[in-house]
Design a protein around this motif. Structure first.
Motif, PDB file in Angstrom:
ATOM      1  N   PRO A 186      77.359   2.386 -47.112  1.00  0.00           N
ATOM      2  CA  PRO A 186      76.035   1.962 -47.584  1.00  0.00           C
ATOM      3  C   PRO A 186      75.205   3.138 -48.091  1.00  0.00           C
ATOM      4  N   ASN A 187      74.038   2.873 -48.592  1.00  0.00           N
ATOM      5  CA  ASN A 187      73.147   3.934 -49.064  1.00  0.00           C
ATOM      6  C   ASN A 187      72.857   4.926 -47.948  1.00  0.00           C
ATOM      7  N   GLY A 188      72.887   6.193 -48.308  1.00  0.00           N
ATOM      8  CA  GLY A 188      72.522   7.225 -47.339  1.00  0.00           C
ATOM      9  C   GLY A 188      73.583   7.496 -46.301  1.00  0.00           C
ATOM     10  N   SER A 189      74.815   7.030 -46.530  1.00  0.00           N
ATOM     11  CA  SER A 189      75.838   7.216 -45.503  1.00  0.00           C
ATOM     12  C   SER A 189      76.520   8.575 -45.638  1.00  0.00           C
ATOM     13  N   HIS A 220      79.411   1.755 -53.429  1.00  0.00           N
ATOM     14  CA  HIS A 220      79.067   0.801 -52.388  1.00  0.00           C
ATOM     15  C   HIS A 220      79.312  -0.626 -52.842  1.00  0.00           C
ATOM     16  N   VAL A 237      71.183   6.824 -40.455  1.00  0.00           N
ATOM     17  CA  VAL A 237      71.669   8.171 -40.243  1.00  0.00           C
ATOM     18  C   VAL A 237      71.171   8.688 -38.901  1.00  0.00           C
ATOM     19  N   LYS A 271      63.106  16.695 -44.558  1.00  0.00           N
ATOM     20  CA  LYS A 271      62.044  17.202 -45.419  1.00  0.00           C
ATOM     21  C   LYS A 271      60.691  16.847 -44.831  1.00  0.00           C
ATOM     22  N   LYS A 310      71.211  24.603 -48.864  1.00  0.00           N
ATOM     23  CA  LYS A 310      70.117  23.659 -48.599  1.00  0.00           C
ATOM     24  C   LYS A 310      70.278  22.361 -49.381  1.00  0.00           C
ATOM     25  N   ALA A 366      74.393  14.451 -42.303  1.00  0.00           N
ATOM     26  CA  ALA A 366      74.880  13.703 -43.462  1.00  0.00           C
ATOM     27  C   ALA A 366      76.390  13.530 -43.414  1.00  0.00           C
ATOM     28  N   THR A 394      69.035  15.696 -40.225  1.00  0.00           N
ATOM     29  CA  THR A 394      69.840  14.572 -40.683  1.00  0.00           C
ATOM     30  C   THR A 394      71.292  15.022 -40.700  1.00  0.00           C
ATOM     31  N   LYS A 427      66.443  19.346 -56.946  1.00  0.00           N
ATOM     32  CA  LYS A 427      65.025  19.050 -56.719  1.00  0.00           C
ATOM     33  C   LYS A 427      64.142  19.751 -57.724  1.00  0.00           C
ATOM     34  N   ALA A 462      67.963  19.731 -42.906  1.00  0.00           N
ATOM     35  CA  ALA A 462      66.665  19.710 -42.244  1.00  0.00           C
ATOM     36  C   ALA A 462      65.886  18.575 -42.856  1.00  0.00           C
ATOM     37  N   THR A 480      77.618  10.932 -51.343  1.00  0.00           N
ATOM     38  CA  THR A 480      77.313  11.965 -52.322  1.00  0.00           C
ATOM     39  C   THR A 480      77.435  13.350 -51.696  1.00  0.00           C
TER      40      THR A 480
HETATM   41  N1  LIG Z   1      69.181  18.014 -50.103  1.00  0.00           N
HETATM   42  C1  LIG Z   1      68.947  17.209 -49.055  1.00  0.00           C
HETATM   43  N2  LIG Z   1      67.966  17.499 -48.179  1.00  0.00           N
HETATM   44  C2  LIG Z   1      67.726  16.708 -47.128  1.00  0.00           C
HETATM   45  N3  LIG Z   1      68.409  15.597 -46.858  1.00  0.00           N
HETATM   46  C3  LIG Z   1      69.395  15.227 -47.681  1.00  0.00           C
HETATM   47  C4  LIG Z   1      69.711  16.013 -48.836  1.00  0.00           C
HETATM   48  N4  LIG Z   1      70.730  15.420 -49.500  1.00  0.00           N
HETATM   49  C5  LIG Z   1      71.041  14.319 -48.780  1.00  0.00           C
HETATM   50  N5  LIG Z   1      70.244  14.197 -47.700  1.00  0.00           N
HETATM   51  C6  LIG Z   1      70.317  13.129 -46.686  1.00  0.00           C
HETATM   52  O1  LIG Z   1      71.644  12.993 -46.259  1.00  0.00           O
HETATM   53  C7  LIG Z   1      71.969  11.622 -46.074  1.00  0.00           C
HETATM   54  C8  LIG Z   1      73.189  11.268 -46.893  1.00  0.00           C
HETATM   55  O2  LIG Z   1      72.845  11.263 -48.262  1.00  0.00           O
HETATM   56  P1  LIG Z   1      73.869  10.971 -49.421  1.00  0.00           P
HETATM   57  O3  LIG Z   1      73.150  11.237 -50.684  1.00  0.00           O
HETATM   58  O4  LIG Z   1      75.113  11.703 -49.179  1.00  0.00           O
HETATM   59  O5  LIG Z   1      74.108   9.411 -49.267  1.00  0.00           O
HETATM   60  P2  LIG Z   1      74.966   8.450 -50.187  1.00  0.00           P
HETATM   61  O6  LIG Z   1      75.995   7.851 -49.323  1.00  0.00           O
HETATM   62  O7  LIG Z   1      75.407   9.132 -51.393  1.00  0.00           O
HETATM   63  O8  LIG Z   1      73.893   7.344 -50.533  1.00  0.00           O
HETATM   64  P3  LIG Z   1      73.721   6.501 -51.895  1.00  0.00           P
HETATM   65  O9  LIG Z   1      74.635   5.343 -51.810  1.00  0.00           O
HETATM   66  O10 LIG Z   1      72.298   6.080 -51.821  1.00  0.00           O
HETATM   67  O11 LIG Z   1      73.992   7.409 -53.031  1.00  0.00           O
HETATM   68  C9  LIG Z   1      70.735  10.838 -46.445  1.00  0.00           C
HETATM   69  O12 LIG Z   1      70.055  10.492 -45.258  1.00  0.00           O
HETATM   70  C10 LIG Z   1      69.923  11.795 -47.249  1.00  0.00           C
HETATM   71  O13 LIG Z   1      68.553  11.539 -47.053  1.00  0.00           O
END
Ligand SMILES: Nc1ncnc2c1ncn2[C@@H]1O[C@H](COP(=O)(O)OP(=O)(O)OP(=O)(O)O)[C@@H](O)[C@H]1O
Ligand SMILES: [Mg+2]
Lengths: 284, 369, 297
Positions: free
Chosen positions: B80-83, B237, B52, B34, C291, B61, B59, C296, B32, B86
């Motif tokens: 990339p970031n946010g893909s 990345h 995303v 935030k 969640k 993820a 979102t 956090k 969801a 994690t």
């Molecule tokens: N606990 C959460 N609540 C809401 N959104 C989340 C949460 N965790 C991750 N997201 C969203 O999910 C998407 C993927 O995040 P993720 O952290 O997996 O990216 P990432 O590939 O690891 O990026 P980075 O290279 O910056 O570490 C992002 O848009 C992030 O904002």
């Protein structure tokens, strides 16, 4: 001519710094309504046990032996005034310390300090917002006490009381500046403010008349601004004393305020120089 | 064998009749979005994360991710970031419960046999505080050994062994607050190896480390995979890191797996004669548009902004079509706009080129440190 | 680059699990180590460590001085009418012991998971096979001992300054009551630990519960001065019945204001709170992992 124009604009810009800081902190408070409600209501719960204790020990709402030392039989009002004034200590000391620590953690402190203005004005802005919110909390707690515990007082005492509260706040500003200075150096600033809180709680007549302490402890108590504020405000509100009769206590409070504020500014500037040189501001 | 049986088996058994180390089926995770808490929160608007897919305040993820990783493989997840990298690691490590799909780690189901999954893997998260800074390295390791249910004597031996392996023995009894970032990262990796797990999940293990340390860590990862036969899933990345290190690489973008293959085969998807890369200083904003309009047969024209203060000039990448014929046009266009050209390169595709070609999205600013 | 020479076989992992003796032993050891870890971290903050040791004294002094001023001595006529004994020093001391341990449950246990979040270690703990409850229980162990030390200091202080007269022959049943109470309190602490993990302003929840529980426990007054509704509510927390039970054994002439079998009451409360606590803990555990809000704060 040039000179005075420059000075004028600098006064205005300093005012602007204070104002911005004030607005920022008030916004922060408004963003967390739960915290707001908590401080406005919850300190009541901390002194309710004392009121119940009084009823259990005395059996009524007045105690003759209490009057012998405290001057008033009305122990409930005594406790309420103590708690409400003490809440200024909590909110101001913790609030300022917290607020500075928060900026250090968020990493905005370096930024704030890099801004080309006197840091003390930033801190004054913080202190101003903290004292406005503390007063809102205090009024709220007092109102609840009036409704719940039948505490009564006349409205005209509010002006002298307000005057004394301002003097108390000034002293606490000075102290929180010292604290802010310490928190720049010593990472557990929370520790320091908590320890000071303990001192205030024990050596000032928050919950009991100062006369009930041993004499050495009374001397320590006489160095704390809260002690005088409590004595004066209780006299005004419970015994009907006028402000002019309390000139000696007011004078002492003014002296302590002056010392604390001077020490605060001095220490803050000194520590700031030091931390800037060793570069440890934001490593919390 | 009934069809159903066959499908079931094919989920867990690979061609040589063995089980996958890590396998996900239609793994999906949504968050969801935030909302800012607080009375005035509604006044503020979050900047949309354009990488995303976002619909109705959700979102996505991870979007129906299917990945199979063989035992002993060094597998890279590049995006990339946010893909969603994690998020992927967290779903595999049982820190996150997926919305849909299944995760199997070391043959165990992540939802049903959670603690066996946990016992099968070690996790490393780069760039964050994940240890007790007030404890010594040895205390940290001994503590986590007890959480991995290791017996005391065994744990002691293992901790000594690991401290030795990471050259930390002589500083093992110092508090971590006095360590450097790189040394702390070594302790984190040592912690992941405590119980000698067959599988390692590494989330950007070299984040925030200097080149020397990064190289050390990468060598160690390589060794863990080759000598100790560990299955490694690594997110990054840094495309060079993935290229050098990994047996296979998966591209992830906006929660979707775009391609999975060996680095070489991935790079083969872009022909050598397809690539032009120009480094430029302070390009005007419309340069990308301009070049695109001049080169209709190029598949991708991408301006990757660098950070000139840090000695990272911006780059323009042109992929597709006949590279050598593009060179003249590009130089003319840049000259016309008075853009200073740093260098010009034709050929030698990198993983980044493949990523750009496949997704149209850029992977990252700059390469590996 | 491609590897065909590796042996593509899954490796077995050895890790005790389920209801086996080896697993129970491993979980117990994890609790113990969490306790040791908490001590080590505490020693890293010496100022705060010492302050916590003397805080029982600091927070008891106001109750005592105020009480003494109220009645002009150490004997309260009114208290004697209510509960048979007029000895306010013994009365307040026994009550205050309780208050300190409420703090243990609410603050120390309640914030054990939060603390890991602050340290950044919570996710690392989550990927280990040990139960997360071990964190909470380890902290419970640690802070019970820590608080116990503070209580001893408090007892010595009050003995030296005001003279404390307790019926020492009742110490064993009193300790038994105390132990039973701790169990129920631990259950309560687990609930707070769980709740504070998902609420951003967890300290407000803790502080609220702390205040409510102190008011509902007859720390410095007999239960009967509370409104009837509050008296009934106090029965769901272990501190009120435990306090009344302990005073019965420790204070001369004390006549309990509420009668009932304290042991059974506490036993029932203990079971209910622990079961409820573990239940809530598992729910939030799932919720937090759904969640993705483990990190956090
Ligand atoms: N606990 C959460 N609540 C809401 N959104 C989340 C949460 N965790 C991750 N997201 C969203 O999910 C998407 C993927 O995040 P993720 O952290 O997996 O990216 P990432 O590939 O690891 O990026 P980075 O290279 O910056 O570490 C992002 O848009 C992030 O904002
Ligand atoms: Mg990530």
């Amino acid at each position: 001519m040039m000179q005075s124009a420059y000075e004028q604009s600098s006064v205005r810009s300093n005012f602007f710094v204070v104002w911005n800081e004030f607005v920022k902190n008030m916004k922060f408070l408004m963003a967390y309504p739960i915290i707001f409600v908590f401080w406005a209501v919850f300190p009541i719960f901390w002194f309710i046990p004392f009121i119940l204790q009084g009823q259990a020990f005395v059996g009524g709402l007045e105690s003759a032996s209490f009057a012998q030392i405290a001057g008033t039989e009305d122990y409930i009002s005594f406790i309420v005034i103590g708690a409400v004034l003490n809440s200024y200590v909590n909110t101001l000391l913790y609030g300022m310390g917290e607020s500075i620590r928060r900026e250090a953690v968020q990493g905005t402190l370096d930024y704030v300090f890099a801004a080309p203005c006197n840091k003390a004005y930033v801190l004054i802005g913080k202190a101003l917002s903290e004292s406005v919110s503390s007063t809102i909390f205090a009024v709220s707690q007092l109102t609840i006490s009036v409704l719940l515990f039948g505490v009564t007082f006349t409205l005209e005492v509010m002006f002298p009381v307000f005057f004394i509260v301002i003097l108390l706040i000034l002293g606490l500003y000075g102290l929180s500046l010292v604290l802010a200075a310490v928190s720049l150096m010593y990472k557990q600033s929370h520790d320091v403010s908590e320890t000071i809180g303990y001192f205030f709680y024990i050596f000032s007549p928050v919950r009991y008349p100062i006369e009930s302490l041993p004499s050495w402890a009374q001397i320590i108590g006489k160095l704390i601004p809260l002690t005088y504020a409590l004595i004066i405000v209780r006299s005004i509100m419970l015994l009907g004393t006028s402000l002019t009769e309390m000139y000696w206590e007011i004078f002492a409070l003014l002296i302590i305020d002056a010392v604390l504020i001077a020490a605060g500014f001095y220490m803050f500037n000194w520590m700031e120089e030091k931390t800037k040189r060793s570069g440890t501001i934001s490593h919390h | 064998m009934s069809l159903k049986m066959c499908v079931m088996l094919s989920l867990v058994v690979n061609k040589s009749g063995e089980v996958f180390s890590i396998q996900t089926v239609n793994l999906t995770k949504r968050f969801a979005k935030k909302r800012h808490r607080g009375v005035f929160g509604f006044l503020r608007r979050n900047q949309l994360d354009r990488d995303v897919i976002e619909k109705n305040g959700v979102t996505v993820a991870l979007n129906k991710v299917n990945i199979k990783i063989c035992p002993g493989e060094l597998f890279g997840l590049l995006g990339p970031n946010g893909s969603g990298k994690t998020t992927m690691i967290k779903c595999l490590s049982t820190i996150l419960i997926p919305d849909e799909g299944t995760v199997r780690v070391n043959g165990f189901d992540a939802q049903k046999e959670t603690s066996m999954v946990r016992a099968s893997l070690g996790m490393v998260v780069g760039g964050e505080r994940t240890l007790y800074w007030k404890l010594t390295a040895r205390d940290n390791l001994m503590y986590f050994a007890s959480l991995y249910k290791m017996q005391r004597a065994h744990a002691k031996r293992r901790v000594d062994e690991l401290l030795e392996m990471f050259h930390l023995s002589d500083r093992a009894d110092e508090r971590l607050e006095d360590y450097s970032t790189g040394m702390r990262q070594k302790v984190t990796i040592a912690r992941a190896l405590l119980h000698d797990p067959p599988i390692l999940l590494l989330d950007e293990p070299t984040l925030g480390l200097d080149p020397g340390f990064s190289r050390q860590i990468r060598r160690q990862i390589r060794e863990l995979s080759e000598k100790h036969g560990k299955t490694v899933l690594l997110t990054t990345h840094y495309m060079d890191e993935a290229d050098q290190l990994c047996d296979r690489v998966a591209f992830i973008n906006s929660g979707n797996i775009v391609a999975v293959d060996t680095p070489n085969r991935l790079k083969a998807r872009v022909k050598e004669k397809e690539i032009v890369e120009v480094t430029v200083y302070s390009p005007p904003a419309d340069i990308e548009e301009r070049i695109r309009s001049l080169l209709p047969d190029a598949e991708v024209v991408k301006l990757i902004l660098g950070d000139e203060d840090k000695g990272n000039p911006s780059r323009i990448k042109i992929i597709g079509g006949a590279a050598e014929e593009h060179v003249g046009t590009v130089i003319d266009a840049l000259r016309q706009k008075n853009v200073r050209i740093g260098s010009l390169n034709v050929g030698v595709p990198t993983l980044e080129d493949v990523f750009i070609k496949l997704t149209g999205a850029k992977l990252t600013e700059g390469g590996m440190q | 680059m491609e590897k065909n020479n590796k042996d593509y076989r899954l490796r077995e992992v050895k890790c005790p699990s389920g209801f086996t003796w080896a697993n129970v032993k491993a979980e117990l050891r994890a609790i113990w180590e969490a306790n040791v870890k908490a001590w080590k971290i505490d020693f890293a903050y010496p100022v705060s460590f010492v302050r916590q040791l003397i805080s029982p004294v600091v927070f008891m002094i106001p109750y005592l001085l105020y009480g003494l001023v109220l009645i002009g001595g150490t004997y309260s006529e009114n208290l004697a009418q209510l509960v048979g004994t007029g000895d306010v020093v013994a009365f307040i001391f026994t009550g205050y012991i309780m208050m300190g341990f409420i703090g243990t449950a609410v603050w120390a246990m309640g914030f054990s998971m939060r603390r890991e979040q602050w340290f950044g270690t919570l996710e690392a703990i989550y990927v280990t096979p040990a139960s997360r409850l071990g964190q909470v229980l380890g902290m419970a162990l640690h802070s019970t001992v820590h608080q116990g030390m503070g209580t001893l200091i408090q007892a010595v202080f009050i003995y030296v300054t005001f003279g404390l007269g307790l019926n020492m022959s009742g110490i064993l049943p009193a300790l038994l009551i105390f132990a039973l109470m701790l169990f129920a309190l631990y259950g309560f602490g687990i609930v707070i630990a769980a709740v504070s993990m998902i609420l951003k302003e967890g300290w407000i929840v803790s502080d609220s519960f702390y205040s409510i529980m102190t008011i509902l426990s007859p720390v410095a007054y007999p239960l009967t001065v509370l409104p009837t509704l509050a008296q009934q509510a106090s029965a769901i927390f272990p501190t009120a019945p435990a306090l009344i039970g302990m005073r019965t054994f420790l204070i001369y002439d004390y006549v309990p204001e509420v009668v009932g079998n304290v042991f059974l009451h506490l036993l029932a409360l203990g079971i209910v709170w622990i079961v409820f606590g573990v239940f809530v803990f598992h729910l939030t555990d799932k919720y937090v992992r759904k969640k993705g809000i483990l990190k956090k704060y």
